[in-house]
Structure formats: structure tokens, C-alpha cells
Design a protein around this motif. Structure first.
Motif, PDB file in Angstrom:
ATOM      1  N   THR A 736       0.709  -1.222   0.158  1.00  0.00           N
ATOM      2  CA  THR A 736       0.079  -0.091   0.038  1.00  0.00           C
ATOM      3  C   THR A 736       0.809   1.171  -0.023  1.00  0.00           C
ATOM      4  O   THR A 736       0.311   2.342  -0.104  1.00  0.00           O
ATOM      5  CB  THR A 736      -1.051  -0.092   1.177  1.00  0.00           C
ATOM      6  N   THR A 737       2.081   1.225   0.113  1.00  0.00           N
ATOM      7  CA  THR A 737       2.973   2.164   0.082  1.00  0.00           C
ATOM      8  C   THR A 737       4.068   2.099  -0.792  1.00  0.00           C
ATOM      9  O   THR A 737       4.682   0.857  -1.254  1.00  0.00           O
ATOM     10  CB  THR A 737       3.747   2.425   1.487  1.00  0.00           C
ATOM     11  N   PRO A 738       4.533   3.360  -1.552  1.00  0.00           N
ATOM     12  CA  PRO A 738       5.275   3.111  -2.572  1.00  0.00           C
ATOM     13  C   PRO A 738       6.867   2.502  -2.410  1.00  0.00           C
ATOM     14  O   PRO A 738       7.361   1.921  -3.001  1.00  0.00           O
ATOM     15  CB  PRO A 738       5.386   4.631  -3.405  1.00  0.00           C
ATOM     16  N   ALA A 739       7.248   3.329  -1.213  1.00  0.00           N
ATOM     17  CA  ALA A 739       8.730   2.780  -0.887  1.00  0.00           C
ATOM     18  C   ALA A 739       8.771   1.287  -0.615  1.00  0.00           C
ATOM     19  O   ALA A 739      10.080   0.649  -1.055  1.00  0.00           O
ATOM     20  CB  ALA A 739       9.197   3.590   0.437  1.00  0.00           C
ATOM     21  N   ALA A 740       7.939   0.858   0.014  1.00  0.00           N
ATOM     22  CA  ALA A 740       7.794  -0.727   0.283  1.00  0.00           C
ATOM     23  C   ALA A 740       7.672  -1.455  -0.888  1.00  0.00           C
ATOM     24  O   ALA A 740       8.213  -2.580  -1.066  1.00  0.00           O
ATOM     25  CB  ALA A 740       6.981  -1.184   1.610  1.00  0.00           C
ATOM     26  N   ALA A 741       6.716  -0.901  -1.739  1.00  0.00           N
ATOM     27  CA  ALA A 741       6.480  -1.818  -2.963  1.00  0.00           C
ATOM     28  C   ALA A 741       7.793  -1.789  -3.723  1.00  0.00           C
ATOM     29  O   ALA A 741       8.136  -2.904  -4.511  1.00  0.00           O
ATOM     30  CB  ALA A 741       5.578  -1.176  -3.862  1.00  0.00           C
ATOM     31  N   LEU A 796      -0.904  -5.740  -5.940  1.00  0.00           N
ATOM     32  CA  LEU A 796      -1.208  -4.756  -6.638  1.00  0.00           C
ATOM     33  C   LEU A 796      -2.187  -3.582  -6.334  1.00  0.00           C
ATOM     34  O   LEU A 796      -3.039  -3.423  -7.138  1.00  0.00           O
ATOM     35  CB  LEU A 796      -1.570  -5.246  -8.014  1.00  0.00           C
ATOM     36  N   THR A 797      -2.004  -2.875  -5.308  1.00  0.00           N
ATOM     37  CA  THR A 797      -2.444  -1.801  -5.207  1.00  0.00           C
ATOM     38  C   THR A 797      -1.968  -0.587  -6.064  1.00  0.00           C
ATOM     39  O   THR A 797      -0.935  -0.817  -6.813  1.00  0.00           O
ATOM     40  CB  THR A 797      -2.299  -1.294  -3.404  1.00  0.00           C
ATOM     41  N   SER A1166      -6.738  -1.751   5.791  1.00  0.00           N
ATOM     42  CA  SER A1166      -6.172  -0.471   5.613  1.00  0.00           C
ATOM     43  C   SER A1166      -6.351  -0.273   4.073  1.00  0.00           C
ATOM     44  O   SER A1166      -6.343   0.827   3.453  1.00  0.00           O
ATOM     45  CB  SER A1166      -4.986  -0.173   6.219  1.00  0.00           C
ATOM     46  N   GLN A1167      -5.836  -1.422   3.493  1.00  0.00           N
ATOM     47  CA  GLN A1167      -5.676  -1.360   1.768  1.00  0.00           C
ATOM     48  C   GLN A1167      -7.096  -0.933   1.433  1.00  0.00           C
ATOM     49  O   GLN A1167      -7.040  -0.335   0.156  1.00  0.00           O
ATOM     50  CB  GLN A1167      -5.331  -2.876   1.469  1.00  0.00           C
ATOM     51  N   ILE A1168      -8.214  -1.683   1.508  1.00  0.00           N
ATOM     52  CA  ILE A1168      -9.522  -1.450   0.826  1.00  0.00           C
ATOM     53  C   ILE A1168     -10.019  -0.116   1.184  1.00  0.00           C
ATOM     54  O   ILE A1168     -10.776   0.546   0.354  1.00  0.00           O
ATOM     55  CB  ILE A1168     -10.416  -2.647   1.064  1.00  0.00           C
TER      56      ILE A1168
END
Length: 1269
Positions: A736-741, A796-797, A1166-1168
Motif C-alpha cells: 500500500t506504500t510506494p517505498a515498500a513496493a 497490486l495496489t 487499511s488497503q481496501i
């Protein structure tokens, strides 16, 4: 041959004797006469030599001679009949012949003759046996005396016992004569001879005889016979009876033995004292121990069979045991405290009270035991508690001294044989037995109800809490071990290890833990050493390292349970927390920080210091893995302390591995690497919650933690082997967060996952395919791929999709090899979603299955509107799908062919409708993906070009429909006409003033068209505008040329917000320019204002001053100067680390079943929720409900955003539970609209949540500008 001669009788007697000699071992090994009969009846089945015995051959020949003619005659009759089924209803020839033969006169005569002759033969054998036995009596007597003179050390039930010989069957008269001879008044020789005869009789016959009550009395008196050899013979008879008789008989023997011991301990001849010690080599002591051991062995075996008998039998055994163990001297007797009681002897033989554990294991017996303890034998519990208190006082008195208190436990652990036990040893053994007995007793509710108890030397009663406090104190008052003893893997009898075993069991039992451990007093006792070390006060802890590790273990187990975590966070009583005493969480986290800073002088230089640190970090980890626990820990900055410790450890490990690169890694280097991994694991677990993940990013350890997670999973460490891709909750949070992805991508995690997915879809495992061919899938997604499908959805958020796919072109190669395995997400899209060439289709082994998988994935991804816009603008998804539909038609001589209905065309049709229509549950109609029965299996029209068929559009609502709700109409009028204030609006504004914070100066002045030309909209924004306008026109809210107005609004908003943005240098694509997604909130306001661009901009400019704008208007804080630089650089929006964090926290408290369902599905609320909030619930709610959502949050406060999501989950609770069971929760929540949800229905519920949670929520929402700690 129906009559037998004397020669026949003699021959039969000889042959029968031979048969009995051959099967002697089988018969003598039988536990009873009934079992011996069963053995003989089934001898043909069990003895391979059965048909070789002369007796069997003789009988076969005799039967053949007698019945042969009858059998032949009946057989001839049957064969003459053509249809055998008509013969007396029998199915076979054999059955019919057998029946007729058994009904014949010859058969009856034969059986009569056989019976008569065998009775004579058996009688002759018995008489012969009596003669042989009397002749050999003298020799047998000498042999048995020699055997019995040996020192008896083995189990009485040993199969080699001299009593396990052939049985002598006796009549009642013979048994009665034996009883009379065993009378104590008879001469010794007579009694010995009678006992010898008794041992030859079957125990079942003895116990069932009418003379057993008298015999029982004589045997009890014989056990006390001064002749040790004679009394030992009696004891061996008891042992033989225990081993060969059922429970309903042995209970009589057991109770008599227990009663004998009870009388012996109460007699004047018994004078053993604890203070004198105990010499087990003494003959008298040894004889007592043998009796007690026999009791104990029976105690352990009886529970396996007593449930098959009436409860009164079991109750007799239990009561006789408790009566024996409760024996004690008269309290006024001068030697009463020093009395060596029966329970001490039992403790010597069964130090951990295994007998009591077995007796209380089943409810059947436990109920009886606990009832008797409560009504008649509570003194036994009192004595056990007294033992524990006495030992504790002894330990406290030994503080600072060289004490032998633990000598026994260490010697016992070393398996050294002892022949003399000192008084201290005996006291310690009794203490261990009492401790284990109490530990077992307290597991059960009825056992805990026996407290409080009253002790002689204590004025106040001892409560359950007092006892648990004592147990806890024993952990750190128990004597020290040597370092060798600490590392030895032996069965430890140290108080600390025993108490740890008990407390660990308590922690695993929910009811027991609540009653025993979850109290402030017990928590204070557990934390007392930590508090003393924190305060710097003098503290006595034996072996501080192991003690602290033990305490950490118990605290971690407590924190792992929901109720236990609540006690640690809020205390034993939330409603009346102690003012001057901090709750456990504060003590634990402060102590952990001191440990990390090496600020505990008592542990300085300890070899086990890092183990202690790791143990307490794990306790904290159990707390900060939860939202409520993390909230309590945040003020202490524990993540920073762990991060600093990791950086130091990382430097040391680099040096260590560099120094050891040329040789094998040293032990110190291994310890350093292990410590580094421990810290990385601790940091990684911060990512279990939204705010924790935000804190993890601030430590700079994100990439290292993800790499550690991937490496650990590759080695199958710290995870269940079935969970091949690790903790799904953590991965779902990270995605859900760009850095972690990005970290997941760079670590190789995504590559490994994609390879595994491809193996499931296309390759399969070779060894499985050879031995077990793969079945043809019947579901759209095969069960073997379902888990990977859900995992991919979690991954794939939109933030992850944007980082991984933005500006990435589809490979579209001219040729693909069958062995070419995808390595990232773009390859997955290329190979199984956008199949726009023959090369791609031919490269798939399972084309239809893989493509359906890809289309289902695409359908879920497109439910997130920003992802839809990205995929559509970059890869022209609609065009690819329409082309595929156009090609999937039948050939026709004239005109276009008909669409071929198959799984792929049905999937494509559904996706095309979904991605080209915006609307809530009542505003659009999505075609089903299942076929109907009947002539028209798929009634939904397919298409290969736009516009969509009108049947997919619900009836357009009239514009007047939105004015039916007066409250909503009033709110909208305020939004549209801010200059026309009413008294009601002023009241609302005054309420909002309390939650507003000072904002930057308003950017004044209008933007000119000339300025607009300098900027251009991105393709994503242009497509978003088209979709918004199409939706607005469907709602009858927009007129022609609305696109230009919306362009004007979005361009002005972008420039307005750009003036408040920072310049950030980052490798994250979402921070390299404008906001990555589409502005759904501004578009919603544009529709509310009926397409009036000026009013929309005026509202948005004024709205931007409110706190609520930070949470409703997502682009508002994109790279904003109002956020700390660390927050901006993380790329994490406050909606995630604030709103979504509290959504998870409230969900756990308010809807625990729903929260558990998410956890079981490895998905996160939190994701949904972030998806819902980002796109303002578009496609999930009807337009009227979207307006209610926006208006509610604006006028009632930004915290209502959280309450709104909780209300949605409450509305969906039953559906969520159902889809969790079906293992498709993620798919359901992302694909399905919120059917039947109305904001107004849940307004009262949201107000009730506000009363409880608003203070904490609003505090955090206001503090987002300093949310960098």
C-alpha cells in the motif's frame, strides 16, 4: 464311530495334553480365564500349526467318517437342481449342505458322543495334574524360595515373575479353606503354604469369590507381617492382580493397599521424621517405598480404563488415595510439623505429580476429584500451598548465603543415584510435588474455586492471586545455576523452570490466564525486577540473565493473547487505573530502551545480554504489532532505538564478515549476524500496522527489512512452510506504500513470487505430473492457483502499480519461448492479460486457464479507478479486449458472425462493461460471469465497439431526486452558497472551529486563461475527465461543454496546490512531479456544483483551510510543505498512517469477527479503505450516498471518515465472514459495490463511536504535521 472305547479316551487324553502343551505360552499369558477361552476359540486363526496337531487331525477324521455320507447325499440332491437360488432361499451350495447336515440325526449323535468323551478326558487330565503338582511340590517350594530371596527392585507386574505360571482352578470350598489358613492366628508355615496356593489361583476367581472380603482383611494384616519375605509375597500377589485383572476387580486390591498404608502411617510403630532424612537402602523404608510405588504405578494406569466402569468404582479409588495422602499427626503432637507423611514417599517416586495430571485430564474423573477435595480433603491443598510458602521463606532467608537449597535439583538433573535424602532434600521434593500438583489444579475452574485457603501461620486467607504472586517471585528468588547447568538439556527440577512450565500452560488457557495472570498484583510481581532495575534501587535476582529471559517469555505469551495485551496496555481494570503506577507497557518499553542503550549496570559484560535484549524486544514486538499497542509505544520512540542498534550491528557485521572472509565464520561473527537479524526482524514487524510501517520508513531500514524477510522465507525460517510467501498481512501493508513496493521489487521478492505463480499456471511440478496427471480445472481459477491469485491482488495496489508499471512499455516480442519465465509484473501483464498476438497465445501451455486467470486479475485491478486509468492510458486495455471480442465470432456468409460464448469472451464482456461504466450498486448493471441453464445460457449482449448496449445502464435518476433529503439539500446549499449563511450553518461552523488549525495564507486572485496555457493535463487526467463527465451526464448533473469546465477546475487546483509543494529529490516515481492519480474529490465537488467551475474552485480554495481537507482531498497534501520532510519523502499519505491506522484499531475493538476475518484472509482493512477513500467511494456507493459521505465528514469532522468505514464493515459483516470461508474476501471487497448501505442508517452508530474515540483520533489528525516520530 459314534461310540468311544477306552483306547479312544486314552488317545484323546494324550493328544489333548500335547495340544495344551503347544499353546501353553498363549494361555498362561492371558490376563483372565475369559481371555484364555477366547484364545482357544480363535486358535485356528492365530496358530499356523493348527491343522498339524494330532488332536485336530483326529477330530477331522472322526467328523469325516461320521458325517461324510450325509454330506455327499445332500450335495447330489443340490446339483440335480438347475437353479440354486430356489433352494430354501440360500445363495450357495455350501450353505444349503451345511444347514441340512447340522439338522441331521447323525450330527446330533456325534455331538452328544463328543461331549461325553471330552468331559471324561478333561476330568482325567485335571486329576492327573493334581497328582503331578503334589509330587513336585517340594521342588517348586525350594525354587520359589530361592527366587524370592533375591533383592526385589523391579516392577511387580513384571512378566518374568515366578507367579506368572499355570493357573490352578479352585472351587469356592478350596478358596474358603485358603482364607481360613491365611488367618493371622494360623502358624506361619500354614499361612505360607496357603499364600503359595493363592498365588497359583486366577486373580479373577479370587476377587469374585464370596470369601474375598475376609481374604482382603487377612491380606491387609499380612502386609504388616514382621516376616519381610512373607509380606513381600503378599505384595507380589497384589502386583500380579493389578497386571492381570480388570479395573472393577483391582480397585478392591488398591483400596486395601491404600487403607493398609494409611493405618500404618497412623500407627505408633511409624516414627520417621523429615529432619532425620531418609535412607532408602534401609529394609523397612525400602518396603514402604515398594508399596507406595505399586500404588503409584496403578494410579498412572487406572485412568485409561476406569471410564468403562461405574463412577462409584473410580470414586472408591480416588477417595482412598486422598484419604491416605491427607494423613498427618495430631496437630498437638510435638513432632507434627516434622512428620514424614505418605505424600513425601509419593513425591519421591513421582516428583512431578504425574498421577494427578492423569487423574485430572478427563472431565469424568476430574469432577469427582475436585468435589472430594472441596468437601473432605481440602487439607491436602492447604498442605501443598503451605509447602510452597515454606520453601519461598527458605529461599528469602538464603539470599546472599551459600545455600544447598537446590542441591537436589542439580543432582537429580545429572541422574545421580541417591540412597540417602537429607531433610532439605525431602522438603524440596515435597515442594516440587506440591508445586506441580497446584499447577495442574489451577488449570481448571473448579480447582481455582478451592481458593482462598486458610493456613495456620497466616492471619489472612491465601487467595489465588497471592499464590500466583508467590509463583512469580519464585522465578527470581530461585538459586543460581552454573553456566554449564544453564546450557545442559536436562529435565530441570529448579523452581524457576517448574514455575515457568506452569505459567506457560496458564498462558495458553484463556480462562485460566484471565483468573490467574491478568491482575494488577501478578503484573506488579512480574515487573518488580524491571521496575527496580529502572529505578536503580537494590534488587536481589538470582541469575539475572535467565530470570529476565524467563520473565520476558511469560510477558510475551501474555501479550500474544487479546485479553493479556489489554492488561499490559491498560492494566487489570481499565475503569479504575492506578494513578501513581504506570501500566505494564510503560515499564516494559522503558526497560527495553535501557537495555538497547546498555544502561543496565547489573547486566554489563554479560554473555547473555543480547539474548536478554532480544527477549524483551520480542515482548514489545507482540504489542507494537497491534494498532492499540503501537499507540502506547509511539511516545517512547522504540523504533528509533531499535533502528540505531541495527545500524551499529550492521557496521559490526560488515567488519566481521570482511575479517572472516578468508576463513570460516567465527562464533563472535555468528552472534553479531544473529543479533542483526533479530533487530531486522523486530523492525520488520512494525509494518504489521499502517502507522508502524510509516515509522519503519523513518528508520531507513525498509529495504534491509524486506530483503531480510525474503531471505528468511527462502530458507523457510520464522514461518510455516505452507505459507511460501510469508506473512500476507505484512506484504499487504507494504504494497500500500510506494517505498515498500519498490523494496519488494528490488529484493527479488516479486521475481520469486512471479516465478512460482508461473510454475503453477504453466509448468507444474514435473514429479507430480508424471505420477499424478493434472486434472482439468473446472473453476475459473484453479484451486492450486487461488492463493497466488489473492496474493497478487494484495500486492497490486495503485501505489505499487504506479511504481512498478508507470512509463513501462509492454514487451510485445515477436517470439516467446515456452521456457521463458516472467520475472516481474509487466511480464505477467504481457503474457496472460494483453494477449494481442499469436506468438503470445502459442507460448502458453494452458492458454485458456492462464488467460482467464489474467482477465480475472485485470477485473480486480480495474476496480481501483486510478489503476484503471493507468492501464487504459498506457496499454489501451479496452481496445485490446474489444479487438479480441471482434475476432471471437463465428464465420458467416452474410453480415457479421455471432459472438462465440466461451469463458474468455464472457470474462472480456464483464470487464468491458465494468471499466467503461461508473456507478454505484443501483446505477450500473454488470453482466454475470456464469452461464444459465436453458436455451439462452448467456442473455447478456456482447459487443466489439462502443457505445455500450443500453441494457447495462440503470434508469437515470431525475435531478429532483437529489433534493428529496432536506438535510442533504441544506448542506449542499451551504456548499454552493457560502455567502448566504443561516443560523443553523453558523452553529455548524462554530463546531468546526474547535477542530480547525491555522493554515497558510490563502492564495488570492483568479488564474487567467493565459496562465492555463502553460500547463497541460496528463493522459490519466484527460481520461478521468471523460469518465467523470460521462457519469455526470448520466446523473443529469452536467450539460454540454462540461469537459472544458472540469479541465479548468483541475488545472487551477493543480497550480493552486503546486504553490504549497516542496521540491523533493526522490527515486520514487510518485514524488517526481504532479500527483500520480486522478483528483476524484475535486471531480465529486464539481458534480455537486452541477458543473459550475467557478463555484467549485471557490469552495476548494476555502475548503483547503480546513483540517478535513487533508483527509478527504487526497492530492491536497501531495509533497505539501505543511508536512514534515520525512513524511513527504516516504510517499505515505496521512490517510494511510492516520485514518487507515485507526480504522484497523477500531475494527478490532468494535467488530472483532470482521478483524479476525481479515487476518485469516491475509488481507488488511487499511488497503481496501484507502482505495475507497482515494476514489471517494465511486463505483461502491450511489451518488446520493457519496454526497452524504462528503457532507458528513465536512460538517461533523474528519474523524467521521473513520467511523464511516467502520459502519461499512458493520454493514458487510455477514458477507465478509461468508467470503472469508470461501477464501475470496479480497475479490469480494474490491469487486462488489456496497449494496443496501445508506449513510443515514448508520449515523447514530457513528455518533456513538465519536463519543468514545474522537479525542484520540482528532489529536492524531491534528498532529500529522509533526508525525515524524
Amino acid at each position: 464311530m459314534s461310540q468311544f472305547t477306552n483306547e479312544d479316551e486314552a488317545l484323546l487324553q494324550s493328544m489333548l495334553r500335547q495340544l495344551l502343551q503347544s499353546v501353553k505360552e498363549k494361555i498362561t499369558g492371558a490376563p483372565s480365564v475369559e481371555c484364555a477361552e477366547e484364545i482357544l476359540l480363535h486358535l485356528e486363526e492365530t496358530d499356523e500349526n493348527f491343522h498339524n496337531y494330532e488332536f485336530v487331525k483326529y477330530l477331522r477324521q472322526y467328523i469325516n467318517n461320521t458325517l461324510g455320507s450325509v454330506i455327499e447325499e445332500e450335495s447330489e440332491k443340490c446339483t440335480s437342481i438347475q437353479n440354486q437360488t430356489e433352494v430354501s432361499g440360500y445363495d450357495t451350495l455350501v450353505q444349503h449342505v451345511t444347514k441340512k447336515t447340522r439338522e441331521s440325526k447323525q450330527y446330533r449323535e456325534m455331538m452328544h458322543a463328543l461331549k461325553n468323551v471330552m468331559m471324561v478326558v478333561v476330568e482325567s487330565l485335571i486329576n492327573k495334574f493334581e497328582e503331578d503338582r503334589m509330587c513336585n511340590k517340594e521342588l517348586d517350594s525350594k525354587t520359589k524360595k530361592k527366587c524370592q530371596s533375591d533383592y526385589y527392585t523391579d516392577n511387580y507386574s513384571d512378566s518374568d515373575s515366578s507367579f506368572n505360571q499355570s493357573y490352578t482352578f479352585m472351587s469356592q470350598e478350596q478358596l474358603q479353606l485358603l482364607v481360613e489358613k491365611l488367618d493371622p492366628i494360623q502358624p506361619k508355615e500354614v499361612r505360607q503354604e496357603a499364600l503359595q496356593m493363592l498365588c497359583l489361583a486366577p486373580p479373577s476367581d479370587v476377587l469374585n469369590s464370596e470369601c474375598w472380603p475376609n481374604l482382603r482383611k487377612h491380606l491387609m494384616m499380612s502386609l504388616s507381617d514382621p516376616d519381610a519375605i512373607f509380606s513381600e509375597k503378599v505384595l507380589r500377589f497384589y502386583a500380579k492382580t493389578f497386571s492381570s485383572s480388570p479395573f472393577n476387580m483391582t480397585r478392591e486390591v488398591y483400596t486395601s493397599l491404600a487403607q493398609h498404608l494409611e493405618l500404618y502411617f497412623l500407627s505408633g510403630e511409624y516414627s520417621l521424621r523429615i529432619s532425620s532424612g531418609l535412607d532408602v537402602s534401609n529394609a523397612d523404608v525400602n518396603h514402604i517405598l515398594k508399596k507406595v510405588r505399586l500404588l503409584n504405578e496403578y494410579q498412572k494406569e487406572a485412568p485409561s480404563s476406569w471410564i468403562r466402569y461405574p463412577e462409584k468404582y473410580m470414586e472408591e479409588v480416588v477417595e482412598s488415595t486422598l484419604s491416605l495422602l491427607s494423613v498427618k499427626h495430631d496437630p498437638n503432637h510435638p513432632a507434627s510439623p516434622d512428620f514424614l507423611s505418605p505424600i513425601c514417599f509419593l513425591a519421591l517416586l513421582d516428583i512431578k505429580a504425574v498421577w494427578f495430571k492423569k487423574w485430572t485430564h478427563a472431565h469424568y474423573s476430574r469432577t469427582v476429584i475436585l468435589r472430594l477435595l472441596e468437601k473432605k480433603y481440602k487439607s491436602l491443598i492447604n498442605a501443598a500451598v503451605q509447602q510452597c510458602f515454606d520453601y519461598f521463606e527458605f529461599c528469602k532467608a538464603a539470599v546472599g548465603k551459600t545455600s544447598r537449597v537446590n542441591d537436589f535439583s542439580q543432582q537429580h538433573s545429572c541422574n545421580e543415584q541417591k540412597f540417602f535424602y537429607t531433610g532439605s532434600d525431602l522438603q524440596y521434593i515435597c515442594f516440587v510435588h506440591s508445586l506441580c500438583l497446584l499447577g495442574r489444579l489451577l488449570i481448571y475452574k473448579q480447582g481455582r474455586n478451592l481458593f482462598p485457603v486458610q493456613l495456620k501461620n497466616k492471619k489472612d486467607c491465601v487467595s489465588l492471586t497471592d499464590l500466583l504472586v508467590l509463583f512469580t517471585q519464585l522465578i527470581y528468588y530461585s538459586p543460581s545455576y552454573s553456566k554449564e547447568a544453564l546450557t545442559a538439556h536436562t529435565d530441570s527440577y529448579s523452581p524457576a523452570s517448574l514455575v515457568m512450565e506452569i505459567l506457560q500452560v496458564f498462558c495458553d488457557q484463556t480462562g485460566c490466564a484471565a483468573d490467574c495472570l491478568y491482575t494488577d498484583e501478578v503484573m506488579d510481581a512480574l515487573l518488580d525486577p524491571l521496575q527496580s532495575l529502572l529505578n536503580g534501587t537494590e534488587v536481589y535476582i538470582n541469575c539475572p540473565e535467565t530470570t529476565l529471559i524467563d520473565l520476558a517469555d511469560i510477558l510475551a505469551r501474555i501479550a500474544a493473547a487479546e485479553d493479556g495485551l489489554s492488561v499490559l496496555l491498560y492494566g487489570g481494570n481499565k475503569n479504575c487505573a492506578k494513578e501513581n503506577s504506570p501500566t505494564a507497557v510503560h515499564v516494559i518499553v522503558q526497560f527495553t530502551k535501557k537495555l538497547l542503550h546498555d544502561d543496565i549496570s547489573l547486566l554489563s559484560g554479560s554473555e547473555l545480554l543480547q539474548v536478554v535484549k532480544g527477549a524483551f524486544i520480542f515482548v514489545c514486538r507482540q504489542m507494537y504489532r497491534t494498532c492499540e499497542g503501537l499507540q502506547m509505544l509511539i511516545p517512547y520512540g522504540l523504533h528509533e532505538s531499535i533502528g540505531e542498534a541495527w545500524k551499529k550491528a550492521s557496521l559490526l557485521s560488515e567488519r566481521a564478515t570482511g575479517a572472516d572472509s578468508t576463513s570460516s565464520i567465527s562464533l563472535d561473527s555468528k552472534n553479531i549476524l544473529l543479533w542483526e537479524e533479530t533487530l531486522l526482524d523486530a523492525l520488520l514487524n512494525f509494518s504489521a500496522t499502517p502507522k508502524g510501517l510509516f515509522l519503519l520508513h523513518s528508520t531507513g531500514a525498509m529495504s534491509d527489512c524486506v530483503s531480510f524477510m525474503f531471505n528468511s522465507l527462502s530458507k523457510k525460517h520464522q514461518t510455516n512452510e505452507r505459507e511460501e510467501f510469508g506473512n500476507g498481512v505484512i506484504v499487504a501493508q507494504m504494497a500500500t506504500t510506494p517505498a515498500a513496493a519498490v523494496a519488494l521489487q528490488s529484493s527479488g521478492f516479486i521475481k520469486a513470487f512471479v516465478a512460482e505463480l508461473w510454475a503453477l499456471l504453466e509448468c507444474g511440478k514435473d514429479d507430480v505430473r508424471i505420477t499424478q496427471p493434472k486434472s482439468t480445472p473446472v473453476d475459473a481459477i484453479d484451486q492450486s492457483c487461488q492463493k497466488s491469485f489473492l496474493y497478487l491482488i494484495n500486492l497490486l495496489t495503485y501505489p505499487a502499480v504506479f511504481e512498478l508499471l508507470s512509463k513501462q512499455d509492454i514487451p510485445n516480442k515477436p517470439m516467446y519461448s515456452h521456457r521463458e519465465v516472467p520475472t516481474d509484473i509487466i511480464n505477467i501483464i504481457d503474457r496472460i492479460i494483453i494477449l494481442n498476438s499469436e506468438a503470445k497465445i502459442h507460448s502458453l501451455f494452458n492458454y485458456e486457464q492462464s488467460h482467464v486467470f489474467g482477465l480475472r486479475l485485470l477485473n480486480v485491478l480495474c476496480c481501483e479507478l486510478d489503476t484503471l486509468l493507468l492501464l487504459e492510458t498506457q496499454y489501451k486495455v479496452s481496445e485490446v479486449l474489444l479487438t479480441a471480442q471482434k475476432e471471437n465470432v463465428t464465420e458467416a456468409s452474410e453480415g457479421p458472425g455471432e459472438f462465440i460464448i466461451d469463458s474468455l469472451s464472457v470474462e472480456r464482456n464483464h470487464i468491458l462493461v465494468r471499466i467503461n461504466l461508473i456507478g454505484g450498486p443501483r446505477e450500473r448493471i454488470l453482466p454475470l460471469r456464469a452461464l444459465d441453464k436453458g436455451n439462452d445460457p448467456y442473455p447478456w449482449p456482447m459487443f466489439s465497439s462502443f457505445p455500450l448496449p443500453k441494457c447495462y445502464l440503470a434508469e437515470a435518476p431525475r435531478k429532483d431526486d437529489f433534493g428529496q433529503d432536506k438535510d442533504l439539500d441544506k448542506l449542499l446549499s451551504i456548499l454552493q452558497n457560502p455567502e448566504e449563511q443561516t443560523e443553523w450553518a453558523e452553529i455548524c461552523r462554530r463546531q468546526f472551529c474547535k477542530i480547525m488549525k491555522t493554515r497558510p495564507d490563502i492564495i488570492s486572485g483568479a488564474t487567467t486563461d493565459a496562465d492555463m496555457k502553460k500547463e497541460s493535463l496528463s493522459s490519466v487526467q484527460q481520461l478521468g475527465i471523460e469518465m467523470t463527465v460521462r457519469y455526470g451526464k448520466y446523473l443529469n448533473l452536467l450539460k454540454e461543454h462540461a469537459e472544458n469546465e472540469l479541465c479548468f477546475v483541475l488545472l487551477n487546483c493543480e497550480q493552486f496546490l503546486k504553490q504549497q509543494q516542496r521540491t523533493v529529490v526522490s527515486s520514487l516515481r510518485c514524488l517526481q512531479g504532479r500527483y500520480a492519480g486522478y483528483d476524484w474529490f475535486a471531480s465529486s465537488v464539481f458534480l455537486i456544483m452541477s458543473g459550475d467551475g467557478e463555484k467549485t474552485l471557490t469552495f476548494l480554495q476555502q475548503f483547503s483551510h480546513l483540517l478535513v481537507s487533508a483527509f478527504l482531498w487526497i492530492p491536497r497534501l501531495h509533497m505539501s510543505m505543511h508536512l514534515p520532510i520525512t513524511t513527504v519523502e516516504s510517499g505515505i499519505h496521512p490517510v494511510y498512517f492516520c485514518s487507515a491506522h485507526y480504522i484497523e484499531m477500531l475494527l478490532k475493538a468494535e467488530l472483532p469477527l470482521v478483524f479476525a476475518a481479515f487476518h485469516m484472509s491475509a488481507f488488511t482493512p487499511s488497503q481496501i479503505c484507502l482505495q475507497w477513500i482515494t476514489q471517494c467511494f465511486w463505483n461502491y456507493m450511489d451518488w446520493s450516498e457519496i454526497c452524504h459521505y462528503i457532507a458528513t465528514c465536512i460538517f461533523l469532522g474528519p474523524d467521521y471518515q473513520v467511523y464511516m468505514c467502520i459502519s461499512v464493515f458493520r454493514h458487510l459483516q455477514q458477507d465478509i465472514l461468508k467470503h472469508t470461508e470461501a477464501q475470496d474476501l479480497q475479490v469480494f471487497l474490491k469487486e462488489e459495490a456496497l449494496h443496501g448501505f445508506r449513510v443515514s442508517d448508520y449515523l447514530e452508530y457513528m455518533e456513538s463511536l465519536e463519543l468514545i474515540y474522537r479525542p484520540a483520533l482528532m489529536k492524531d489528525m491534528r498532529n500529522i504535521k509533526v508525525q515524524n516520530t
